[in-house]
Design a protein around this motif. Structure first.
Motif, PDB file in Angstrom:
ATOM      1  N   ARG A  98      40.543  40.820  44.831  1.00 55.40           N
ATOM      2  CA  ARG A  98      41.266  39.928  45.744  1.00 55.40           C
ATOM      3  C   ARG A  98      40.329  39.402  46.827  1.00 55.40           C
ATOM      4  N   TYR A  99      39.477  40.261  47.321  1.00 57.19           N
ATOM      5  CA  TYR A  99      38.519  39.834  48.340  1.00 57.19           C
ATOM      6  C   TYR A  99      37.582  38.769  47.783  1.00 57.19           C
ATOM      7  N   MET A 100      37.100  38.965  46.554  1.00 54.56           N
ATOM      8  CA  MET A 100      36.233  37.975  45.917  1.00 54.56           C
ATOM      9  C   MET A 100      36.967  36.661  45.710  1.00 54.56           C
ATOM     10  N   GLN A 101      38.245  36.748  45.329  1.00 53.55           N
ATOM     11  CA  GLN A 101      39.027  35.535  45.093  1.00 53.55           C
ATOM     12  C   GLN A 101      39.156  34.697  46.354  1.00 53.55           C
ATOM     13  N   ASP A 102      39.286  35.361  47.488  1.00 52.61           N
ATOM     14  CA  ASP A 102      39.449  34.645  48.762  1.00 52.61           C
ATOM     15  C   ASP A 102      38.127  34.185  49.351  1.00 52.61           C
ATOM     16  N   SER A 103      37.019  34.589  48.751  1.00 50.78           N
ATOM     17  CA  SER A 103      35.707  34.208  49.265  1.00 50.78           C
ATOM     18  C   SER A 103      35.283  32.872  48.673  1.00 50.78           C
ATOM     19  N   LEU A 104      34.066  32.469  48.999  1.00 47.70           N
ATOM     20  CA  LEU A 104      33.532  31.210  48.478  1.00 47.70           C
ATOM     21  C   LEU A 104      33.457  31.226  46.956  1.00 47.70           C
ATOM     22  N   TRP A 105      33.326  32.405  46.360  1.00 49.88           N
ATOM     23  CA  TRP A 105      33.273  32.546  44.910  1.00 49.88           C
ATOM     24  C   TRP A 105      34.469  31.871  44.239  1.00 49.88           C
ATOM     25  N   GLY A 106      35.658  32.046  44.811  1.00 49.87           N
ATOM     26  CA  GLY A 106      36.869  31.500  44.214  1.00 49.87           C
ATOM     27  C   GLY A 106      37.190  30.081  44.636  1.00 49.87           C
ATOM     28  N   GLN A 107      36.379  29.491  45.499  1.00 43.09           N
ATOM     29  CA  GLN A 107      36.653  28.151  46.005  1.00 43.09           C
ATOM     30  C   GLN A 107      35.699  27.103  45.449  1.00 43.09           C
TER      31      GLN A 107
ATOM     32  N   LEU B  40      41.313  46.846  32.793  1.00 45.16           N
ATOM     33  CA  LEU B  40      41.217  45.571  32.091  1.00 45.16           C
ATOM     34  C   LEU B  40      41.362  44.444  33.091  1.00 45.16           C
ATOM     35  N   VAL B  41      40.462  43.475  33.029  1.00 44.23           N
ATOM     36  CA  VAL B  41      40.421  42.384  34.013  1.00 44.23           C
ATOM     37  C   VAL B  41      40.429  41.043  33.292  1.00 44.23           C
ATOM     38  N   ALA B  42      41.175  40.086  33.850  1.00 46.57           N
ATOM     39  CA  ALA B  42      41.213  38.719  33.317  1.00 46.57           C
ATOM     40  C   ALA B  42      40.838  37.750  34.426  1.00 46.57           C
ATOM     41  N   MET B  43      39.843  36.914  34.135  1.00 47.33           N
ATOM     42  CA  MET B  43      39.437  35.854  35.055  1.00 47.33           C
ATOM     43  C   MET B  43      39.551  34.533  34.311  1.00 47.33           C
ATOM     44  N   ALA B  44      40.094  33.501  34.965  1.00 46.69           N
ATOM     45  CA  ALA B  44      40.341  32.224  34.292  1.00 46.69           C
ATOM     46  C   ALA B  44      39.731  31.076  35.070  1.00 46.69           C
ATOM     47  N   VAL B  45      39.568  29.955  34.383  1.00 46.84           N
ATOM     48  CA  VAL B  45      39.211  28.692  35.019  1.00 46.84           C
ATOM     49  C   VAL B  45      40.469  27.832  34.996  1.00 46.84           C
ATOM     50  N   ASN B  46      40.939  27.439  36.174  1.00 51.86           N
ATOM     51  CA  ASN B  46      42.186  26.669  36.243  1.00 51.86           C
ATOM     52  C   ASN B  46      41.942  25.188  36.014  1.00 51.86           C
ATOM     53  N   GLU B  47      43.001  24.395  36.126  1.00 48.66           N
ATOM     54  CA  GLU B  47      42.890  22.966  35.841  1.00 48.66           C
ATOM     55  C   GLU B  47      42.028  22.221  36.841  1.00 48.66           C
ATOM     56  N   ARG B  48      41.760  22.835  37.987  1.00 46.81           N
ATOM     57  CA  ARG B  48      40.881  22.223  38.986  1.00 46.81           C
ATOM     58  C   ARG B  48      39.420  22.610  38.766  1.00 46.81           C
ATOM     59  N   GLY B  49      39.166  23.477  37.795  1.00 46.91           N
ATOM     60  CA  GLY B  49      37.803  23.905  37.508  1.00 46.91           C
ATOM     61  C   GLY B  49      37.341  25.060  38.367  1.00 46.91           C
ATOM     62  N   GLU B  50      38.249  25.726  39.068  1.00 46.47           N
ATOM     63  CA  GLU B  50      37.904  26.858  39.933  1.00 46.47           C
ATOM     64  C   GLU B  50      38.154  28.170  39.205  1.00 46.47           C
ATOM     65  N   ARG B  51      37.331  29.162  39.511  1.00 47.55           N
ATOM     66  CA  ARG B  51      37.540  30.491  38.945  1.00 47.55           C
ATOM     67  C   ARG B  51      38.655  31.205  39.691  1.00 47.55           C
ATOM     68  N   GLU B  52      39.469  31.918  38.946  1.00 49.36           N
ATOM     69  CA  GLU B  52      40.587  32.635  39.558  1.00 49.36           C
ATOM     70  C   GLU B  52      40.817  33.949  38.815  1.00 49.36           C
ATOM     71  N   VAL B  53      40.868  35.034  39.558  1.00 48.13           N
ATOM     72  CA  VAL B  53      41.203  36.331  38.965  1.00 48.13           C
ATOM     73  C   VAL B  53      42.709  36.357  38.762  1.00 48.13           C
ATOM     74  N   ILE B  54      43.147  36.417  37.521  1.00 48.33           N
ATOM     75  CA  ILE B  54      44.579  36.292  37.242  1.00 48.33           C
ATOM     76  C   ILE B  54      45.241  37.614  36.892  1.00 48.33           C
ATOM     77  N   GLY B  55      44.469  38.671  36.708  1.00 46.64           N
ATOM     78  CA  GLY B  55      45.127  39.925  36.382  1.00 46.64           C
ATOM     79  C   GLY B  55      44.183  41.099  36.250  1.00 46.64           C
ATOM     80  N   ALA B  56      44.749  42.283  36.473  1.00 49.58           N
ATOM     81  CA  ALA B  56      44.021  43.549  36.272  1.00 49.58           C
ATOM     82  C   ALA B  56      45.066  44.617  35.991  1.00 49.58           C
ATOM     83  N   GLU B  57      44.742  45.498  35.075  1.00 51.96           N
ATOM     84  CA  GLU B  57      45.709  46.536  34.699  1.00 51.96           C
ATOM     85  C   GLU B  57      44.966  47.761  34.187  1.00 51.96           C
TER      86      GLU B  57
END
Length: 392
Positions: A366-375, A179-196
């Motif tokens: 985590r790798y995707m989060q640290d890439s341009l995708w998450g910025q 199960l994966v959760a991806m969110a849009v934060n208050e800055r409008g950026e995508r962020e992977v917030i959880g996996a279980e």
């Protein structure tokens, strides 16, 4: 007049240069080790002075893997003092930059076998199975720390999805859900917030996952986006009763197509898309009723029933800012992540257990989060209202 043609063997030159660099590194490091020994003994080798603190007792060989290749170190031994050097840590077998590179390769999704090939190619040394195992342990610790990190920001939109991977169940192979959760934060950026890991996409699995997110600090969520799953809806009502749920329109279309003859799918698709192309929710509801009537005229009663019973679940996004509609009406934001996960896990086949599957998925996330995708900015959140827009 004849000219002599000089041919150069580029491969031989590169090999000679590489060996020259390696020998230079080896010479410099051994010189530094000798200097460290001189400092500890307060005297140079064979020097006899009153201020001498200790004497040499020979040396022992140590191998160190560097970016220039594997070098042979001659580590000095002292008779009474313990020789400690800042050049290499005790028991270290490779320089820190290489250690970090190996970890980063694994986090980037490079397979263990490929890591062995790369190290053999770059540094003329192949990792042992024990080294790879220890490396994986270090990676798992980093991944677990990332997976358990506190969520300190505000996440107005949260996308939820589950994917199935093959794993070994006591000699037989079955599915394990991640199960994966991806969110849009208050800055409008995508962020992977959880996996279980979940046994399947049932209420208990989703409830455990959502509680995990809540305990880590997930707050400020106005809208959850995902496929309609009875277990997910029930779990959301218990953990985030104030938030709304948007059913992914793409999954909604697929569900309708499952009861439509193949020859009529294109026509029905155009009719459904017309619902979500309306300028506001009132017009969308009116259009949806027209579509239901049209489906009944076409004798597609099951499709008409599905639209009538579940169509309103796909219009929740229209209660939010118009600028965000295209991004929040479907779960397409997760598709890039899913493609990356599938690309990496396809090479594995079946996992030995659910934990290893979870760790590999998290490594890729985590790798995707640290890439341009998450910025990159995904949504403009500058004018996002604190509360839901009121609708009649």
């Amino acid at each position: 007049m004849s000219k002599e043609i000089v041919q150069l063997n580029e491969q031989a030159i590169r090999t000679e240069l590489k060996e020259l660099v390696r020998l230079s590194v080896e010479e410099v490091l051994n010189g530094l080790l000798d200097a460290e020994a001189d400092r500890l003994t307060n005297a140079q080798k064979y020097e006899r002075t009153e201020g001498r603190q200790d004497t040499r007792a020979g040396h022992y060989p140590r191998k160190l893997l560097t970016t220039a290749g594997e070098v042979e170190l001659e580590v000095p031994k002292l008779r009474t003092l313990t020789f400690e050097t800042a050049i290499i840590q005790r028991y270290q077998r490779r320089e820190a930059s290489i250690e970090e590179a190996l970890v980063e390769m694994y986090l980037a999704g490079v397979s263990t076998r490929r890591i062995e090939d790369i190290t053999s190619l770059l540094w003329d040394a192949k990792l042992s199975a024990g080294t790879v195992s220890r490396l994986n342990g270090k990676v798992y610790e980093q991944i677990e720390a990332w997976r358990q990190r506190p969520l300190t920001g505000i996440y107005p939109y949260v996308y939820l999805d589950g994917l199935y991977l093959k794993r070994n169940w006591g000699g037989t192979y079955g599915n394990v859900a991640i199960l994966v959760a991806m969110a849009v934060n208050e800055r409008g950026e995508r962020e992977v917030i959880g996996a279980e890991e979940g046994m399947k996409e049932d209420k208990e699995s989703w409830l455990s996952f959502l509680r995990h997110l809540k305990e880590r600090g997930l707050k400020g969520t106005q809208l959850f986006i995902g496929d309609k799953c009875l277990g997910l809806i029930e779990a959301l009502s218990e953990t985030y009763p104030q938030a709304r749920f948007q059913r992914c329109i793409v999954h909604f279309y697929r569900n309708i197509f499952s009861v439509v003859p193949r020859g009529k799918v294109k026509l029905v698709a155009a009719m459904l898309k017309a619902i979500h192309a309306q300028e506001d929710k009132t017009a969308a509801i009116e259009k949806m009723q027209d579509v239901i009537n049209k489906l009944k005229e076409m004798k597609l009663f099951e499709a008409a029933r599905k639209v009538e019973q579940t169509g309103f679940e796909t219009l929740v996004y229209m209660d939010f800012r118009r600028e965000h509609w295209r991004r929040i009406r479907s779960n397409n934001a997760m598709e890039r992540l899913n493609r990356e996960i599938r690309r990496r896990t396809r090479a594995v086949g079946a996992f030995p257990d659910g934990h290893s599957a979870l760790m590999l998925v998290c490594a890729r996330l985590r790798y995707m989060q640290d890439s341009l995708w998450g910025q990159k900015t995904y949504l403009n959140m500058q004018h996002l209202e604190e509360n839901l827009l009121s609708v009649s």
